[in-house]
Each structure stands twice: as C-alpha cells, then as structure tokens.
Motif scaffolding. Structure first.
Motif, mmCIF file in Angstrom:
data_model
loop_
_atom_site.group_PDB
_atom_site.id
_atom_site.type_symbol
_atom_site.label_atom_id
_atom_site.label_comp_id
_atom_site.label_asym_id
_atom_site.label_seq_id
_atom_site.Cartn_x
_atom_site.Cartn_y
_atom_site.Cartn_z
ATOM 1 N N MET A 86 -34.332 3.535 -26.973
ATOM 2 C CA MET A 86 -34.385 3.287 -28.401
ATOM 3 C C MET A 86 -33.503 4.300 -29.127
ATOM 4 S SD MET A 86 -37.723 3.131 -30.783
ATOM 5 C CE MET A 86 -37.570 2.945 -32.519
ATOM 6 N N THR A 87 -32.645 3.809 -30.032
ATOM 7 C CA THR A 87 -31.768 4.673 -30.809
ATOM 8 C C THR A 87 -32.574 5.415 -31.868
ATOM 9 O OG1 THR A 87 -29.975 3.099 -30.508
ATOM 10 C CG2 THR A 87 -29.699 4.727 -32.243
ATOM 11 N N ALA A 88 -32.258 6.685 -32.055
ATOM 12 C CA ALA A 88 -32.958 7.480 -33.066
ATOM 13 C C ALA A 88 -31.936 8.143 -33.977
ATOM 14 C CB ALA A 88 -33.824 8.534 -32.390
ATOM 15 N N GLY A 89 -32.378 8.542 -35.150
ATOM 16 C CA GLY A 89 -31.490 9.231 -36.074
ATOM 17 C C GLY A 89 -30.971 8.304 -37.143
ATOM 18 N N LEU A 90 -29.881 8.703 -37.779
ATOM 19 C CA LEU A 90 -29.300 7.965 -38.891
ATOM 20 C C LEU A 90 -28.631 6.688 -38.406
ATOM 21 C CD1 LEU A 90 -28.304 7.924 -41.911
ATOM 22 C CD2 LEU A 90 -26.243 9.045 -41.054
ATOM 23 N N GLN A 91 -28.902 5.581 -39.100
ATOM 24 C CA GLN A 91 -28.212 4.328 -38.870
ATOM 25 C C GLN A 91 -27.886 3.722 -40.234
ATOM 26 O OE1 GLN A 91 -31.033 2.253 -36.229
ATOM 27 N NE2 GLN A 91 -29.448 2.413 -34.662
ATOM 28 N N ILE A 92 -26.648 3.211 -40.389
ATOM 29 C CA ILE A 92 -26.220 2.608 -41.648
ATOM 30 C C ILE A 92 -25.642 1.232 -41.343
ATOM 31 C CG2 ILE A 92 -24.651 2.811 -43.616
ATOM 32 C CD1 ILE A 92 -24.739 5.854 -43.209
ATOM 33 N N TRP A 93 -26.130 0.227 -42.109
ATOM 34 C CA TRP A 93 -25.634 -1.132 -41.988
ATOM 35 C C TRP A 93 -24.947 -1.540 -43.278
ATOM 36 C CZ3 TRP A 93 -30.215 0.494 -39.961
ATOM 37 C CH2 TRP A 93 -30.466 0.202 -38.616
ATOM 38 N N ASN A 94 -23.985 -2.462 -43.186
ATOM 39 C CA ASN A 94 -23.369 -2.986 -44.407
ATOM 40 C C ASN A 94 -24.230 -4.123 -44.959
ATOM 41 O OD1 ASN A 94 -22.730 -5.350 -42.989
ATOM 42 N ND2 ASN A 94 -20.540 -4.947 -42.932
ATOM 43 N N GLN A 95 -23.777 -4.747 -46.052
ATOM 44 C CA GLN A 95 -24.553 -5.790 -46.710
ATOM 45 C C GLN A 95 -24.750 -7.026 -45.846
ATOM 46 O OE1 GLN A 95 -21.531 -4.761 -47.598
ATOM 47 N NE2 GLN A 95 -20.187 -6.507 -47.937
ATOM 48 N N ASP A 142 -24.000 5.025 -36.553
ATOM 49 C CA ASP A 142 -25.251 5.544 -36.012
ATOM 50 C C ASP A 142 -24.957 6.794 -35.191
ATOM 51 O OD1 ASP A 142 -24.561 4.894 -33.359
ATOM 52 O OD2 ASP A 142 -25.923 3.205 -33.229
ATOM 53 N N GLY A 143 -25.983 7.332 -34.594
ATOM 54 C CA GLY A 143 -25.856 8.603 -33.878
ATOM 55 C C GLY A 143 -24.924 8.591 -32.689
ATOM 56 N N THR A 144 -24.484 7.416 -32.233
ATOM 57 C CA THR A 144 -23.572 7.366 -31.085
ATOM 58 C C THR A 144 -22.113 7.256 -31.503
ATOM 59 O OG1 THR A 144 -23.640 4.953 -30.887
ATOM 60 C CG2 THR A 144 -25.355 6.208 -29.715
ATOM 61 N N HIS A 145 -21.836 7.109 -32.798
ATOM 62 C CA HIS A 145 -20.460 6.954 -33.273
ATOM 63 C C HIS A 145 -19.722 8.286 -33.300
ATOM 64 C CE1 HIS A 145 -21.458 2.983 -35.527
ATOM 65 N NE2 HIS A 145 -21.394 2.834 -34.239
ATOM 66 N N ARG A 146 -18.437 8.201 -33.152
ATOM 67 C CA ARG A 146 -17.578 9.381 -33.207
ATOM 68 C C ARG A 146 -17.315 9.733 -34.672
ATOM 69 N NH1 ARG A 146 -12.121 10.229 -29.735
ATOM 70 N NH2 ARG A 146 -11.520 12.172 -30.697
ATOM 71 N N VAL A 147 -17.681 10.938 -35.076
ATOM 72 C CA VAL A 147 -17.559 11.370 -36.460
ATOM 73 C C VAL A 147 -16.825 12.705 -36.500
ATOM 74 C CG1 VAL A 147 -18.847 11.975 -38.542
ATOM 75 C CG2 VAL A 147 -19.719 10.191 -37.034
#
Length: 193
Positions: free
Chosen positions: A1-10, A17-22
């Motif tokens: 299960m993914t944890a942490g910040l997740q952002i979706w568009n409209q 999410d936490g696995t993306h390269r930032v």
C-alpha cells in the motif's frame, strides 16, 4: 500500500506521489565573469545531482565573443570554467546564476507529452484570463492585441522562479517584426499589468 502524499488532477489521474522523482533545490552561486573557473562544495549525495544555468544575457557585444560556463557536478559539489574564447578582444563572459540540487526518488510516471499538455492547458487558461481582464480594463489595447494576433502575431509565455521564491509568469504578444508588448505579469497568483 502506498503511503504519504498523493496528488490527483481533476480527471482522477495520479500526478504526484511518494515514488515520483522530485528535484530538491540545494543552492546557487553567481558567476560574475571576473574569475575564469571555480568550485562550490555542496553535499549532493542524497540523490541524483542536477544543475541549471540562468544567464544574465546571451551576448554583450556585436562580435559575440561571450564565453559560456562549462559546468560539471558530482555528489561533492559544482565546478565550472569558462569556455575558451576565439579571441581575447572584446571579451564579455556570460554572467548569471548556477542553481543546483538533487533529484530524489524514481522517474515520474507521467510522460513528458502529458506534462507539456497540462502546461499548455494552464498557460492557455492564464492567457484567456489575462485577455478577459484586458478587455475590461483597456478595450483599446485589447483591440490592438486582437489585430496583431490575427495578423500572425504570437503570444510569448515565460515562466520562472524569482530569487525571492515567487513563481512568475510573463505573457506578451510579438508581432511579425519582432516587436513585443507585455500583456500580463503574475507572481504567485497576483496579477499586475
């Protein structure tokens, strides 16, 4: 299960999410053109190092003799040296800021085409809002912009981050002769004409 910040568009598409390269900004240094090379020590071991150069100008003299900085980066810092100019006369090294940091995490799952499409949608929305405001505030300038646009003019959108940490957007219209008129400037959502 993914944890942490997740952002979706409209549309319900996962954008971040936490696995993306930032990228994480770690520092900056200013190249004034007076020193031919240098090194900035920095701990960049917490991810994949990256750098970006923001020039003050592209050339200063008509001869174009403007050496550019050649930058290298590692986990211990940033090094740079100006390129070799073709001649020593009328020498104007390009000055500007080097920004550096590290990428954390994996590559973003959203592909470049989708990101570009989202950027263009947002830019189109800003442009439409700016033109609607211009139509109300200055109908004559709005009419002039419409004439230039219909004659093949192009809208120019520039985005960036100021040294004060404000996200800035400049929108201008450029006519066929290359003349530019600024239409809108925004800083973190505040609109000034």
């Amino acid at each position: 299960m993914t944890a942490g910040l997740q952002i979706w568009n409209q549309n319900g598409v996962l954008m971040l999410d936490g696995t993306h390269r930032v990228g994480r900004f770690k520092g900056s240094l200013y190249l004034d053109g007076k020193v031919q090379s240098g090194t900035q020590a920095a701990d960049l071991s917490s991810g994949t190092p990256f750098w970006s150069f923001l020039p003050d100008f592209l050339f200063m003299h008509i001869n174009g003799n403007s050496p550019v900085p050649v930058v290298s980066i590692s986990s211990t810092g940033v090094s740079w040296a100006y390129s070799n100019p073709p001649t020593q006369s009328y020498l104007y090294p390009i000055t500007g800021w080097i920004f550096y940091g590290v990428f954390k995490g994996n590559h973003m799952s959203t592909n470049t085409t989708q990101l570009l499409g989202q950027y263009l949608t947002a830019a189109r929305g800003l442009l439409q809002a700016g033109l609607e405001q211009l139509k109300v505030e200055d109908p004559q300038q709005y009419s002039d912009v419409a004439v230039v646009a219909n004659a093949g003019g192009m809208f120019k959108i520039e985005t960036g981050m100021s040294t004060a940490g404000l996200f800035e957007v400049n929108i201008s219209i450029v006519d066929a002769t290359g003349q530019s008129v600024n239409l809108m400037h925004t800083e973190t959502g505040v609109v000034n004409h």
